[in-house]
Design a protein around this motif. Structure first.
Motif, short mmCIF file in Angstrom:
data_model
loop_
_atom_site.label_atom_id
_atom_site.label_comp_id
_atom_site.label_asym_id
_atom_site.label_seq_id
_atom_site.Cartn_x
_atom_site.Cartn_y
_atom_site.Cartn_z
N VAL A 312 -2.95 -6.81 -1.90
CA VAL A 312 -3.14 -6.93 -3.35
C VAL A 312 -3.12 -8.41 -3.74
N THR A 364 0.13 -7.92 -9.51
CA THR A 364 0.65 -8.42 -8.23
C THR A 364 2.06 -8.96 -8.39
N LYS A 396 -2.85 -1.41 -4.22
CA LYS A 396 -3.63 -1.65 -2.99
C LYS A 396 -4.99 -0.97 -3.09
#
Length: 558
Positions: A312, A364, A396
């Motif tokens: 990510v 993130t 993800k």
């Protein structure tokens, strides 16, 4: 020759052409000049690291560091199976630029260092550091990511962790195959997949045979995709008598002899060219059991959770890097009588990309914050651990899926110049699909979300508790959360992607509603949740405050 040069100087018409209307080099620039990143760094408990992040950002954007990234990809690693005398060595040789990049990454704590750092937010600081240093190139992030992820797994075998953890958390880069305990720092890799099964690791055929020494086994088999084979130690899955198990495999044994780790070949990959990915063969390879026999997947899953977060992070980094490149180009390029940055449609494209980039960055850092609190023990109720479990899989799936379309659009902002290798954009474009494939492809992650929802009920509550923090702030978000609740009631494997996409968008929107300026949150909710959007970047509605979005994403763009 001298007289010809003199003639050209006296008569400019002899020269082929003057270069005009081309942007100057972007370097040097500051990769940390990212408002969303710095705000997230402070919000998630790592404000103390801001000075270091800014320093690293300036170094990442330097001409020297950018050249390292270009050279590391142009001069790819080479496999050397034997030395000149015919001895098997199985070594991979890298260009000096790769080692420069690795040396900085390890020294800056982007590998295992956070596990030895007791400060609140240490894991957040590492993620933010990776997001600015990642502006150099992506390949060398693979061994640092695996080293970071190996530490919590190794802790399941305390006697091994006592010996190797101080070296895995070291900030010294010490390349070369030697006895691990004689080095100043170690790198770790992992060997999970095999050619007959890929992500279905339970079909692995590599065997682990116990020896007379307790906890020590010998492995025999062939791994299909083992990146960074020059690492010092590996975590490997193999079939022991009690079932699929996790093992610790050093490249060099304590007595100084080479452990059997025959590298059959290096993969010829689409992108990620600086990083060696290999097929190693084990044949009597000495290994130490980590965890219990038959619990290999459960043992190594913590490593996967960490590396998925890094996927990510890397996608968000790639988005930001290509947005910066595109923004720089359009500021200095003119067409049809105006700078591209002043063309309304180009501004729409850039603003749309900026929304996507900020949403990815904010998510993130929220994931990194959850990881930090969960692993530090600051999560007595387990809510952050549950949120981390579900949201990392969701992030993800979605953020890495957005990467290829994003980089393609950013490349197009440069036109034909972006399609030429020396612009750097083709390298970024080839890198983007990798991140949705490694550590579980889209289907694997979408189905993992369903698995978590059904088998770990606390994850559902954690997700909706997070979404509830923005309840009432935007009607479009509230409506999307209601649709998500209805979708969960009828969730099925065939509809997993649709459901996980909605999870990701509501989660990103909730974070932006809570933390971003109104112009950002409103435009994101209108387009990603409200349906006021086309099928390509650059279709923001007229009501979007494009000027505000661009001034935040690209400071000084006017």
């Amino acid at each position: 020759m001298a007289s010809t040069l003199a003639q050209e100087q006296q008569h400019p018409g002899y020269a082929t052409h003057d270069v005009t209307n081309q942007p100057p080099p972007l370097t040097p620039y500051d990769a940390s000049e990212d408002t969303a990143l710095l705000e997230g760094l402070r919000r998630e408990g790592a404000a103390w690291a801001e000075e270091d992040i800014r320093r690293l950002g300036r170094r990442a954007g330097s001409a020297e560091a950018q050249e390292w990234g270009e050279q590391a990809n142009r001069h790819e690693p080479e496999l050397r199976t034997h030395d000149r005398y015919g001895h098997r060595v199985d070594e991979v040789e890298f260009h000096p630029s790769w080692h420069h990049l690795m040396r900085v990454a390890v020294a800056e704590g982007l590998a295992g260092a956070p596990w030895a750092d007791e400060r609140l937010g240490a894991h957040v600081a590492r993620t933010a550091g990776g997001m600015v240093w990642g502006h150099t190139e992506a390949g060398h992030g693979c061994p640092t990511s695996m080293t970071y992820a190996a530490v919590p797994v190794l802790r399941r075998q305390p006697e091994l962790a006592k010996v190797y953890e101080p070296l895995l958390t070291s900030r010294e880069y010490d390349p070369g195959l030697r006895v691990p305990t004689e080095k100043r720092g170690l790198l770790a890799g992992m060997g999970m997949t095999e050619k007959q099964g890929g992500s279905d690791v339970r079909t692995n055929t590599t065997t682990a045979t116990p020896t007379a020494e307790p906890g020590v086994y010998t492995l025999r088999g062939h791994k299909w995709f083992t990146s960074a084979p020059m690492c010092d130690v590996f975590l490997v899955l193999a079939q022991a008598p009690g079932g699929l198990s996790c093992f610790f495999v050093p490249r060099v044994l304590p007595d100084g002899s080479r452990n059997t780790f025959r590298i059959q070949r290096l993969k010829d990959k689409l992108g990620n060219r600086s990083n060696a990915s290999s097929e190693p063969e084990f044949d009597g390879t000495v290994a130490w059991l980590v965890g219990s026999e038959g619990r290999g997947v459960k043992t190594i899953i913590e490593m996967v959770n960490c590396t998925r977060l890094d996927c990510v992070m890397s996608s968000a980094t790639l988005m930001r890097k290509t947005l910066v490149e595109a923004g720089h180009h359009v500021r200095h390029r003119s067409a049809f009588g105006a700078r591209l940055i002043d063309q309304p449609l180009m501004r729409n494209v850039l603003a749309d990309l900026a929304l996507e980039s900020e949403a990815a960055t904010t998510l993130t850092l929220r994931l990194a914050g959850a990881a930090d609190r969960a692993v530090r023990g600051d999560d007595e109720q387990g809510t952050e651990a549950a949120f981390r479990r579900i949201a990392t899989a969701v992030g993800k799936y979605w953020v890495t899926k957005r990467g290829p379309a994003f980089t393609a659009e950013a490349l197009e902002c440069l036109g034909g110049n972006g399609y030429v290798e020396d612009s750097g954009m083709p390298r970024h474009y080839r890198e983007a699909p990798l991140l949705s494939i490694w550590e579980g492809s889209g289907n694997v992650n979408a189905l993992d979300v369903l698995r978590a929802l059904s088998r770990e009920p606390g994850t559902t509550q954690a997700l909706f508790d997070e979404l509830a923090l923005a309840q009432g702030a935007d009607a479009r978000l509230d409506s999307a959360v209601s649709r998500l609740e209805q979708g969960l009631a009828t969730a099925s494997p065939a509809g997993a992607r649709r459901l996980v996409e909605l999870m990701a968008l509501t989660l990103q929107a909730s974070l932006l509603v809570r933390y971003a300026p109104p112009a950002i949150a409103d435009a994101f909710c209108a387009t990603r949740l409200g349906g006021d959007w086309g099928h390509a970047f650059g279709t923001l509605p007229d009501a979007a405050d494009i000027d505000a979005i661009l001034s935040r994403a690209l400071p000084g763009e006017d």
